[in-house]
Motif scaffolding. Structure first.
Motif, PDB file in Angstrom:
ATOM      1  N   ASN A  13       0.875  -1.281   0.123  1.00  0.00           N
ATOM      2  CA  ASN A  13       0.131  -0.013  -0.117  1.00  0.00           C
ATOM      3  C   ASN A  13       0.903   1.306  -0.009  1.00  0.00           C
ATOM      4  OD1 ASN A  13      -2.465   1.219  -0.138  1.00  0.00           O
ATOM      5  ND2 ASN A  13      -3.201   0.904   1.702  1.00  0.00           N
ATOM      6  N   ASN A  14       0.753   2.086   0.994  1.00  0.00           N
ATOM      7  CA  ASN A  14       1.608   3.518   1.114  1.00  0.00           C
ATOM      8  C   ASN A  14       2.995   3.089   1.173  1.00  0.00           C
ATOM      9  OD1 ASN A  14      -0.691   5.245   0.475  1.00  0.00           O
ATOM     10  ND2 ASN A  14      -1.281   4.908   2.494  1.00  0.00           N
ATOM     11  N   GLY A  15       3.233   1.924   1.973  1.00  0.00           N
ATOM     12  CA  GLY A  15       4.689   1.697   2.302  1.00  0.00           C
ATOM     13  C   GLY A  15       4.934   2.076   3.817  1.00  0.00           C
ATOM     14  N   ILE A  16       4.037   2.261   4.735  1.00  0.00           N
ATOM     15  CA  ILE A  16       4.386   2.445   5.988  1.00  0.00           C
ATOM     16  C   ILE A  16       5.314   1.601   6.722  1.00  0.00           C
ATOM     17  CG2 ILE A  16       3.399   2.932   8.383  1.00  0.00           C
ATOM     18  CD1 ILE A  16       1.243   4.402   7.004  1.00  0.00           C
ATOM     19  N   SER A  17       4.830   0.229   6.659  1.00  0.00           N
ATOM     20  CA  SER A  17       5.466  -1.027   7.349  1.00  0.00           C
ATOM     21  C   SER A  17       6.835  -1.131   6.429  1.00  0.00           C
ATOM     22  CB  SER A  17       4.618  -2.352   7.288  1.00  0.00           C
ATOM     23  OG  SER A  17       3.530  -2.132   7.928  1.00  0.00           O
ATOM     24  N   THR A  18       6.901  -1.161   5.331  1.00  0.00           N
ATOM     25  CA  THR A  18       7.789  -1.153   4.275  1.00  0.00           C
ATOM     26  C   THR A  18       9.040  -0.161   4.628  1.00  0.00           C
ATOM     27  OG1 THR A  18       6.511  -1.740   2.462  1.00  0.00           O
ATOM     28  CG2 THR A  18       8.652  -1.314   2.050  1.00  0.00           C
ATOM     29  N   TYR A  19       8.408   1.024   4.922  1.00  0.00           N
ATOM     30  CA  TYR A  19       9.491   1.943   5.338  1.00  0.00           C
ATOM     31  C   TYR A  19      10.446   1.617   6.812  1.00  0.00           C
ATOM     32  CZ  TYR A  19      11.356   6.485   7.447  1.00  0.00           C
ATOM     33  OH  TYR A  19      11.936   7.262   8.051  1.00  0.00           O
ATOM     34  N   PHE A  20       9.381   1.223   7.679  1.00  0.00           N
ATOM     35  CA  PHE A  20       9.871   0.763   8.989  1.00  0.00           C
ATOM     36  C   PHE A  20      10.822  -0.375   8.977  1.00  0.00           C
ATOM     37  CE2 PHE A  20       6.817   4.123  10.358  1.00  0.00           C
ATOM     38  CZ  PHE A  20       7.760   4.644  11.391  1.00  0.00           C
ATOM     39  N   ILE A  21      10.365  -1.331   8.000  1.00  0.00           N
ATOM     40  CA  ILE A  21      11.290  -2.638   7.872  1.00  0.00           C
ATOM     41  C   ILE A  21      12.609  -2.191   7.392  1.00  0.00           C
ATOM     42  CG2 ILE A  21      11.549  -4.757   6.756  1.00  0.00           C
ATOM     43  CD1 ILE A  21       8.425  -4.915   6.999  1.00  0.00           C
ATOM     44  N   LEU A  22      12.472  -1.353   6.016  1.00  0.00           N
ATOM     45  CA  LEU A  22      13.734  -0.995   5.369  1.00  0.00           C
ATOM     46  C   LEU A  22      14.747   0.099   6.534  1.00  0.00           C
ATOM     47  CD1 LEU A  22      12.247  -0.337   2.036  1.00  0.00           C
ATOM     48  CD2 LEU A  22      14.005  -2.148   2.685  1.00  0.00           C
ATOM     49  N   SER A  23      14.083   0.567   7.217  1.00  0.00           N
ATOM     50  CA  SER A  23      14.963   1.472   8.246  1.00  0.00           C
ATOM     51  C   SER A  23      15.607   0.860   9.101  1.00  0.00           C
ATOM     52  CB  SER A  23      13.957   2.763   8.790  1.00  0.00           C
ATOM     53  OG  SER A  23      13.470   3.444   8.131  1.00  0.00           O
ATOM     54  N   ALA A  24      14.784  -0.281   9.821  1.00  0.00           N
ATOM     55  CA  ALA A  24      15.688  -0.914  10.606  1.00  0.00           C
ATOM     56  C   ALA A  24      16.501  -1.924  10.082  1.00  0.00           C
ATOM     57  CB  ALA A  24      14.612  -1.970  11.326  1.00  0.00           C
ATOM     58  N   LEU A  25      16.548  -2.455   8.697  1.00  0.00           N
ATOM     59  CA  LEU A  25      17.525  -3.190   8.017  1.00  0.00           C
ATOM     60  C   LEU A  25      18.646  -2.287   7.779  1.00  0.00           C
ATOM     61  CD1 LEU A  25      15.426  -5.061   5.254  1.00  0.00           C
ATOM     62  CD2 LEU A  25      16.384  -6.100   7.507  1.00  0.00           C
ATOM     63  N   GLU A  26      18.510  -1.094   7.345  1.00  0.00           N
ATOM     64  CA  GLU A  26      19.525  -0.103   7.084  1.00  0.00           C
ATOM     65  C   GLU A  26      20.498   0.264   8.401  1.00  0.00           C
ATOM     66  OE1 GLU A  26      21.713   1.977   4.711  1.00  0.00           O
ATOM     67  OE2 GLU A  26      20.274   0.547   4.227  1.00  0.00           O
ATOM     68  N   ARG A  27      19.599   0.368   9.527  1.00  0.00           N
ATOM     69  CA  ARG A  27      20.210   0.645  10.817  1.00  0.00           C
ATOM     70  C   ARG A  27      21.122  -0.672  10.993  1.00  0.00           C
ATOM     71  NH1 ARG A  27      19.247   3.602  15.334  1.00  0.00           N
ATOM     72  NH2 ARG A  27      21.118   3.901  16.541  1.00  0.00           N
ATOM     73  N   ASN A  28      20.682  -1.840  10.916  1.00  0.00           N
ATOM     74  CA  ASN A  28      21.247  -3.075  11.236  1.00  0.00           C
ATOM     75  C   ASN A  28      22.516  -3.366  10.244  1.00  0.00           C
ATOM     76  OD1 ASN A  28      19.407  -3.709  13.399  1.00  0.00           O
ATOM     77  ND2 ASN A  28      18.406  -5.454  11.885  1.00  0.00           N
ATOM     78  N   ASP A  29      22.481  -2.738   8.964  1.00  0.00           N
ATOM     79  CA  ASP A  29      23.442  -2.728   8.160  1.00  0.00           C
ATOM     80  C   ASP A  29      23.547  -4.073   7.482  1.00  0.00           C
ATOM     81  OD1 ASP A  29      25.379  -1.553   6.282  1.00  0.00           O
ATOM     82  OD2 ASP A  29      27.076  -1.976   7.634  1.00  0.00           O
ATOM     83  N   SER A  30      22.405  -4.778   7.469  1.00  0.00           N
ATOM     84  CA  SER A  30      22.294  -5.918   6.492  1.00  0.00           C
ATOM     85  C   SER A  30      20.867  -6.235   6.468  1.00  0.00           C
ATOM     86  CB  SER A  30      23.023  -7.129   7.332  1.00  0.00           C
ATOM     87  OG  SER A  30      22.297  -7.485   8.552  1.00  0.00           O
TER      88      SER A  30
END
Length: 162
Positions: free
Chosen positions: A24-41
């Motif tokens: 949909n708008n990507g709200i969950s997607t944004y938070f998942i990707l933000s966390a993956l980026e912060r994890n650096d993997s």
């Protein structure tokens, strides 16, 4: 759906592979990707049946996942199609999933299909998340069926640990 819970789960479990149905708008997607980026993997595979949505707030057609900024998209693969066809294919390709997030079809049958399909590929200790768990009994019945090691609910979001 509490995005902070999704973000926290991804940060804490440090997944390599996350699969999400419903963007949909990507709200969950944004938070998942933000966390993956912060994890650096980690990588996120998202499935949605449509490419465009009409945003209620802006009254205009938008691209699926339009809230996800370009700098987070390097870890994201968007797959267009019905999850009944695409989900089994992507799970067979990646073999093992660390986190599965269901945020698509709201019918009992659809949720059961996705739960069962994803659970077979979810690693031991992996996490299944589902939005809108109180729309029907699919989540509750699935808990009885698979007897997960942990369960938790956060408003409309349910969490199971394999």
């Amino acid at each position: 759906m509490p995005p902070s819970v999704i973000y926290s789960v991804v940060r804490a479990t440090k997944p390599e592979i996350v699969v999400e149905t419903g963007v949909n708008n990507g709200i969950s997607t944004y938070f998942i990707l933000s966390a993956l980026e912060r994890n650096d993997s980690g990588l996120l595979y998202s499935i949605d049946i449509k490419e465009k949505i009409v945003s209620n707030r802006f009254k205009e057609e938008k691209e699926i996942g339009w809230l996800v900024p370009e700098e987070l998209r390097r870890r994201w693969t968007f797959l267009l199609g019905d999850s009944k066809e695409v989900l089994p294919r992507i799970l067979a390709e990646v073999k093992r999933v660390d986190i599965f997030m269901l945020d698509s079809g709201d019918t009992y049958e659809h949720k059961c299909f996705e739960f069962r399909t994803a659970w077979r590929h979810l690693r031991e200790g992996g996490v299944l998340l589902s939005d809108d768990i109180f729309l029907n009994k699919a989540f509750e019945d699935f808990i009885k069926e698979v007897k997960p090691s942990r369960t938790a609910t956060f408003s409309l979001l349910g969490l199971l640990r394999k």
